[in-house]
Scaffold this motif. Structure first.
Motif, mmCIF file in Angstrom:
data_model
loop_
_atom_site.group_PDB
_atom_site.id
_atom_site.type_symbol
_atom_site.label_atom_id
_atom_site.label_comp_id
_atom_site.label_asym_id
_atom_site.label_seq_id
_atom_site.Cartn_x
_atom_site.Cartn_y
_atom_site.Cartn_z
ATOM 1 N N ILE A 109 0.742 -1.228 0.205
ATOM 2 C CA ILE A 109 0.055 0.706 0.456
ATOM 3 C C ILE A 109 0.720 1.117 -0.342
ATOM 4 C CG2 ILE A 109 -2.182 1.328 1.317
ATOM 5 C CD1 ILE A 109 -2.781 -1.422 0.158
ATOM 6 N N ARG A 110 2.197 1.352 0.412
ATOM 7 C CA ARG A 110 3.321 2.697 0.429
ATOM 8 C C ARG A 110 3.212 3.100 -0.610
ATOM 9 N NH1 ARG A 110 6.558 -0.350 3.062
ATOM 10 N NH2 ARG A 110 5.893 0.311 5.092
ATOM 11 N N GLU A 111 3.591 2.172 -1.700
ATOM 12 C CA GLU A 111 3.612 3.301 -3.141
ATOM 13 C C GLU A 111 3.129 3.273 -3.577
ATOM 14 O OE1 GLU A 111 6.433 4.606 -2.986
ATOM 15 O OE2 GLU A 111 7.476 3.730 -1.027
ATOM 16 N N ILE A 112 1.624 2.646 -3.550
ATOM 17 C CA ILE A 112 0.568 3.758 -3.983
ATOM 18 C C ILE A 112 0.060 5.383 -3.716
ATOM 19 C CG2 ILE A 112 -2.369 3.966 -4.727
ATOM 20 C CD1 ILE A 112 -1.905 0.217 -3.325
ATOM 21 N N PRO A 113 -0.510 5.702 -5.194
ATOM 22 C CA PRO A 113 -0.379 5.198 -6.765
ATOM 23 C C PRO A 113 0.723 5.696 -7.733
ATOM 24 C CG PRO A 113 -1.529 7.600 -6.478
ATOM 25 C CD PRO A 113 -0.599 7.407 -5.028
ATOM 26 N N HIS A 114 2.016 5.321 -6.697
ATOM 27 C CA HIS A 114 3.683 5.287 -7.576
ATOM 28 C C HIS A 114 4.164 4.368 -8.463
ATOM 29 C CE1 HIS A 114 3.339 9.836 -5.856
ATOM 30 N NE2 HIS A 114 3.067 9.374 -4.846
ATOM 31 N N SER A 115 3.829 3.204 -7.486
ATOM 32 C CA SER A 115 4.051 1.847 -8.063
ATOM 33 C C SER A 115 2.953 1.116 -8.569
ATOM 34 C CB SER A 115 4.263 1.092 -6.876
ATOM 35 O OG SER A 115 5.024 0.124 -7.016
ATOM 36 N N ALA A 116 3.503 0.710 -9.560
ATOM 37 C CA ALA A 116 2.163 0.247 -10.818
ATOM 38 C C ALA A 116 2.464 -1.598 -9.736
ATOM 39 C CB ALA A 116 2.421 0.246 -12.275
ATOM 40 N N GLY A 117 3.582 -1.586 -9.803
ATOM 41 C CA GLY A 117 2.968 -2.980 -9.831
ATOM 42 C C GLY A 117 2.373 -3.482 -8.136
ATOM 43 N N ASP A 118 3.004 -2.417 -7.002
ATOM 44 C CA ASP A 118 2.028 -2.454 -5.644
ATOM 45 C C ASP A 118 0.614 -2.341 -6.250
ATOM 46 O OD1 ASP A 118 4.995 -2.812 -4.666
ATOM 47 O OD2 ASP A 118 4.581 -0.774 -4.101
ATOM 48 N N MET A 119 0.271 -1.735 -7.348
ATOM 49 C CA MET A 119 -1.427 -1.481 -7.254
ATOM 50 C C MET A 119 -1.631 -2.482 -7.985
ATOM 51 S SD MET A 119 -1.153 2.825 -8.855
ATOM 52 C CE MET A 119 -2.595 2.660 -9.565
ATOM 53 N N ALA A 120 -1.156 -3.274 -8.790
ATOM 54 C CA ALA A 120 -1.420 -4.204 -9.896
ATOM 55 C C ALA A 120 -1.483 -6.369 -8.437
ATOM 56 C CB ALA A 120 0.095 -5.028 -10.777
ATOM 57 N N ILE A 121 -0.784 -5.475 -7.728
ATOM 58 C CA ILE A 121 -0.753 -6.701 -6.732
ATOM 59 C C ILE A 121 -2.085 -6.716 -5.932
ATOM 60 C CG2 ILE A 121 0.297 -7.560 -5.022
ATOM 61 C CD1 ILE A 121 3.568 -6.846 -5.943
ATOM 62 N N SER A 122 -2.402 -5.408 -5.164
ATOM 63 C CA SER A 122 -2.915 -5.001 -4.259
ATOM 64 C C SER A 122 -3.956 -5.694 -4.988
ATOM 65 C CB SER A 122 -3.326 -3.837 -3.698
ATOM 66 O OG SER A 122 -1.838 -3.443 -3.484
ATOM 67 N N ALA A 123 -4.787 -5.113 -6.543
ATOM 68 C CA ALA A 123 -5.838 -5.124 -7.647
ATOM 69 C C ALA A 123 -5.878 -6.679 -6.994
ATOM 70 C CB ALA A 123 -5.969 -4.349 -8.605
ATOM 71 N N ALA A 124 -4.547 -7.465 -7.577
ATOM 72 C CA ALA A 124 -5.285 -9.047 -7.605
ATOM 73 C C ALA A 124 -5.349 -9.566 -5.988
ATOM 74 C CB ALA A 124 -3.808 -9.386 -8.246
ATOM 75 N N ILE A 125 -5.247 -8.946 -5.710
ATOM 76 C CA ILE A 125 -5.652 -9.709 -3.693
ATOM 77 C C ILE A 125 -6.386 -9.324 -3.932
ATOM 78 C CG2 ILE A 125 -4.505 -9.770 -2.122
ATOM 79 C CD1 ILE A 125 -1.836 -9.401 -1.795
ATOM 80 N N ILE A 126 -6.815 -7.841 -3.567
ATOM 81 C CA ILE A 126 -8.508 -7.635 -3.815
ATOM 82 C C ILE A 126 -9.641 -8.925 -4.961
ATOM 83 C CG2 ILE A 126 -10.348 -5.848 -4.252
ATOM 84 C CD1 ILE A 126 -8.213 -4.065 -3.551
ATOM 85 N N ALA A 127 -9.183 -9.092 -5.496
ATOM 86 C CA ALA A 127 -10.022 -9.456 -7.261
ATOM 87 C C ALA A 127 -10.275 -10.687 -7.115
ATOM 88 C CB ALA A 127 -9.605 -9.301 -7.985
#
Length: 891
Positions: free
Chosen positions: A814-832
């Motif tokens: 969560i820490r690097e959102i919205p600056h890290s596309a990789g963290d955003m993709a991982i977080s979105a995948a976990i939610i889904a």
């Protein structure tokens, strides 16, 4: 056909004579009558006319009767001929009319079947070619005698050769001469009867006789047949062979009565007479003098046979050599005597492993009587020490090789389990099928005890029972090899007793030995499972400590060992002896990487410990010693903090993203030390895990959270979920289910409002054990969450096996959102992924509005973090809940 009632045929000349005689008589008689009447010419003419018509009518009636009679005769003859033809055509024998030239004039259907030639094709065939005589010369001579009138028929065996198949059909042919009659020429009538069944029966009888002869010869028996009337008999060749006869006239040379052994002669003769007189079965064992001059044992079995008048006619039977059988019986008796008197237990079973017999040694060793065991199977002796694979391997070896031997544990009738050396063999018949199993065994309890005593003396210290230096070195090398392959950390601790020489000098060596044995018991009692202890020298012991997480674990063990050695020994007289110890510690792989180097390092470290004073411990390197001392000090302070109430719980809100309202809180442990101030959980939680404090500490946290939650509910605050972290060591080393159930029962806090958070490592380390624990926790009604999801080794395949309710996204994603596309993709995948599995998803460490907006767009359920609130003491968190309940706007 019977012709006794046949109508007699009137021949033509008979009718002619009868007609002329009647006509002449009629004319003469009429003329004489007319002349006597003296009538006129007209009257005579009239009477002559009537006489002529009467004659015509009479002769016409006679002619009609003659014609009807001849017609009836012809019909009867035609019917008889038809019957005869029908009989001949369907007769079971083949019949042929054969001309004097040998050609077939007529044949029936049966002859066609015998010769394999159709009936029309038989006409004109040479009968001698189709039905061949075995002896052509004899057949020709018999034909000549038949034609000469010497015989009226002749009969002989012939063979019908079938042209299509070449098969030969044996027949009996009867030939009869039919003389010429009128226009019909003389011919032969040949009748053929199929004798294949007779031939087959004859061959079967010959085979049976041959088989019986071979059976008698193969069985080693000889047959005799004695004619009681003629007082003479016959004997087969087998009987001559049994009696070792080499002459030419066995019947003349053999006199049974003279060759019977004198001791059995009259008994055998009386039995034979009784069998002949009364028809009783004759069977006697007797010694007979053979023609080689030796007496041999035989069994004579016989029976009488009566003639047509019921008188004894013959006495026949067989003689069987018993020499080999009696030798085998003697060997069996000898073997039985050996088996009954051997020291080994022997049991014999059938092919289904049902016990048939046991010897005396078996009953003595096992405690059963033979009657108790008959019909049972050896499964009643199973000790329970061997698994199914052991028995399957044993029987597979027996089936493959016919034999197995080895060591096995069995159970006596008394229940005592003992070791035995067993030999199991399969007995097979001539066809190779197993008929019996023979098992022999001997009790090796004493042998094993003696071997264990020798092994004990070779590897153990006789005084303390500990492993000696050689045993300890071998075990240490094995542990090092395992640790090198698995990455395990271990340590060698050397104990040197302080001033033990003073004990021996003051109380004597006998007391010193008892003190040493006491110290060995005390040290063994505090060791962990898997640790090794050995006696290296007079007052030196060494310990291998396995599966270390930190160096301070070895230091903790050293303190326990020092404390154990310090327990006083009390003599029967009532005085106490107290000893001390110094401990040197060498770590693998930090200090040394071989067993010998570890022992040397620990030995060197002992001197460093002694330099610090009695009852001290020392690492091989000083910097590790200092770090371990600090961790041990922290452990002591933590224990004191638990006792003095220095630990407190803080609560960080968990906010429903859709409504912005607080839906729950994560309970976090805080330690406020009076001297140092706030102590980071990152420092004291690992110490609690390595020291074993994590169990009571986790139980205290769980109880405190549930009690606080119950108070909030009693104060009228809205219900919410309280999440408590569970350490992996607490999960595996304590009874978490029982502890949780007890706390819920004690506090009255609803299980539905409690959430336990575990890490991914709990699921991955021992998944089957984790599944059982989590299932039982879920049955209590509480929620289960996976904390810091994505940082461990779990996967969708692993998560879906467990009764998980919540996934918590680690704050590192969560820490690097919205600056890290990789963290955003991982977080979105976990939610889904969580939503696809029906799980609630919580995001940790949310600190900015942008991060919250991202989570809202991805439909994350809940978040926690500094954006809403830091972890708060219980009172401040309660104030936050009251403000929300009073209608305050969400932050």
């Amino acid at each position: 056909m019977d012709t006794s009632g046949e109508t007699k045929r009137v021949r033509p000349w008979h009718g002619l004579v009868l007609y002329l005689a009647v006509g002449a008589c009629w004319v003469l008689a009429g003329d004489l009558l007319l002349a006597a009447m003296a009538l006129d010419v007209a009257a005579v003419q009239r009477y002559q006319l009537w006489k002529g018509w009467v004659f015509v009518l009479a002769t016409g009636a006679l002619a009609w009767w003659l014609l009807r009679h001849m017609q009836a005769a012809d019909s009867a003859q035609a019917l008889a001929a038809q019957h005869t033809a029908h009989v001949l055509r369907h007769a079971p024998a083949g019949i042929a009319r054969v001309g004097m030239d040998g050609r077939i004039v007529w044949a029936n259907e049966r002859l066609s079947e015998l010769t394999g030639v159709a009936v029309p094709a038989l006409q004109g065939q040479d009968f001698r070619d189709l039905v061949q005589a075995t002896d052509r010369g004899w057949a020709q001579r018999q034909r000549e005698r038949l034609l000469a009138g010497e015989i009226d028929h002749y009969q002989g065996e012939r063979q019908c050769r079938q042209p299509g198949t070449g098969a030969l059909v044996p027949v009996v042919c009867t030939v009869t001469l039919v003389p010429a009659a009128g226009a019909e020429a003389a011919h032969l009538v040949c009748a053929l009867q199929d004798i294949r069944e007779i031939h087959a029966a004859r061959e079967a009888l010959e085979r049976s006789e041959a088989g019986l002869r071979l059976a008698l010869e193969g069985s080693g028996s000889g047959m005799w047949d004695w004619d009681l009337q003629a007082r003479s008999g016959i004997a087969c060749a087998g009987l001559q062979r049994l009696l070792r006869y080499r002459g030419a006239d066995f019947a003349q040379a053999f006199a049974l009565g003279e060759r019977l052994h004198p001791a059995e002669r009259w008994r055998v003769l009386r039995a034979a007479r009784r069998a002949v007189a009364k028809g009783a079965r004759f069977s006697e064992a007797v010694r007979i003098l053979c023609f080689d001059g030796q007496y041999r044992w035989f069994t004579a079995s016989g029976q009488r046979h009566l003639d047509a008048q019921g008188r004894p006619a013959r006495f026949s039977g067989i003689l069987t050599d018993l020499t080999d059988q009696r030798r085998a019986d003697a060997r069996r008796r000898l073997a039985a005597t050996v088996v009954d008197n051997t020291m080994e237990g022997v049991v014999v079973t059938d092919a289904q492993s049902r016990i048939l017999s046991v010897n005396a040694a078996f009953t003595r060793l096992m405690g059963y009587t033979e009657d108790e065991l008959l019909g049972q199977t050896p499964r009643i002796f199973k000790s329970g020490r061997h698994d199914r694979a052991f028995y399957e391997g044993m029987w597979e070896h027996v089936q493959r090789t016919g034999h197995w031997q080895g060591e096995i544990w069995n159970r006596r009738k008394s229940g005592e389990v003992f070791p035995e050396h067993m030999s199991l063999s399969a007995v097979r018949d001539a066809a190779g099928a197993v008929t019996h199993y023979v098992c022999m065994f001997i009790d090796i309890s004493e042998q094993k005890a003696q071997r264990q005593r020798l092994e004990f003396l070779a590897h153990k210290d006789p005084l303390t029972g500990l492993g000696n230096r050689a045993w300890f070195s071998a075990q240490l090398d094995s542990a090092v090899a395992q640790a090198r392959g698995s990455g395990e950390h271990l340590a060698v601790l050397q104990l040197n007793l302080d001033r033990f020489k003073d004990v021996n000098d003051s109380y004597g060596y006998a007391v010193g030995d008892q003190v040493l044995a006491h110290i060995a018991r005390q040290v063994q009692a505090v060791l962990r499972p898997g640790d090794l202890l050995g006696r290296m020298a007079g007052d030196e012991m060494a310990v291998v400590v396995r599966h270390l997480r930190h160096a301070d674990g070895a230091a903790a063990v050293a303190r326990q060992l020092i404390a154990a050695v310090g327990e006083p020994w009390r003599s029967p007289e009532g005085f106490e002896v107290v000893a001390g110890a110094s401990v040197g510690i060498c770590l693998f792989p930090e200090h040394a990487d071989t067993g010998q180097a570890l022992v040397q390092g620990a030995h060197a470290a002992v001197y460093g410990a002694k330099a610090r004073g009695r009852g001290a411990w020392c690492f091989f390197h000083e910097d590790m010693t200092q770090a371990a001392r600090e961790r041990l000090a922290l452990e002591a302070r933590l224990r004191l903090a638990m006792a003095q109430g220095q630990l407190h719980m803080h609560y960080q809100p968990q906010v429903d993203i859709a409504t912005g309202r607080i839906a729950g809180a994560e309970a976090l442990l805080r330690w406020h030390d009076p001297a140092e101030g706030m102590v980071s959980p990152a420092r004291f939680i690992p110490v609690a895990e390595s020291s074993g404090l994590i169990g009571p500490l986790g139980e205290w946290v769980l109880g405190e959270v549930c009690r606080q939650g119950r108070r909030w509910l009693d104060d009228g605050l809205p219900p919410l979920t309280l999440a408590v972290n569970v350490s992996p060591r607490q999960f595996h080393l304590s009874d978490l289910v029982a502890c949780t159930e007890a706390v819920l029962s004690e506090t009255g806090f609803p299980a539905t409002h409690l959430e336990l958070e575990i890490t991914e490592s709990v699921l991955a380390d021992r998944p089957e054990e984790a599944l059982q624990v989590l299932t039982r926790l879920g049955d209590l009604g509480m929620r289960l969450a996976v904390d810091d999801f994505g940082t461990g080794y779990s996967s969708l395949a692993l998560i879906k096996r467990f009764p998980i309710d919540v996934l918590k996204i680690d704050q590192g994603f969560i820490r690097e959102i919205p600056h890290s596309a990789g963290d955003m993709a991982i977080s979105a995948a976990i939610i889904a992924m969580g939503h696809s599995m029906g799980l609630q998803v919580v995001a940790e460490g949310v600190e900015t509005a942008a991060q919250l907006q991202f989570l809202r767009e991805r439909h994350c359920d809940t978040y926690q973090g500094y954006l809403r609130s830091r972890p708060l003491p219980a009172a401040e968190f309660a104030a936050l809940l009251r403000a929300q309940a009073d209608g305050g706007a969400p932050a």
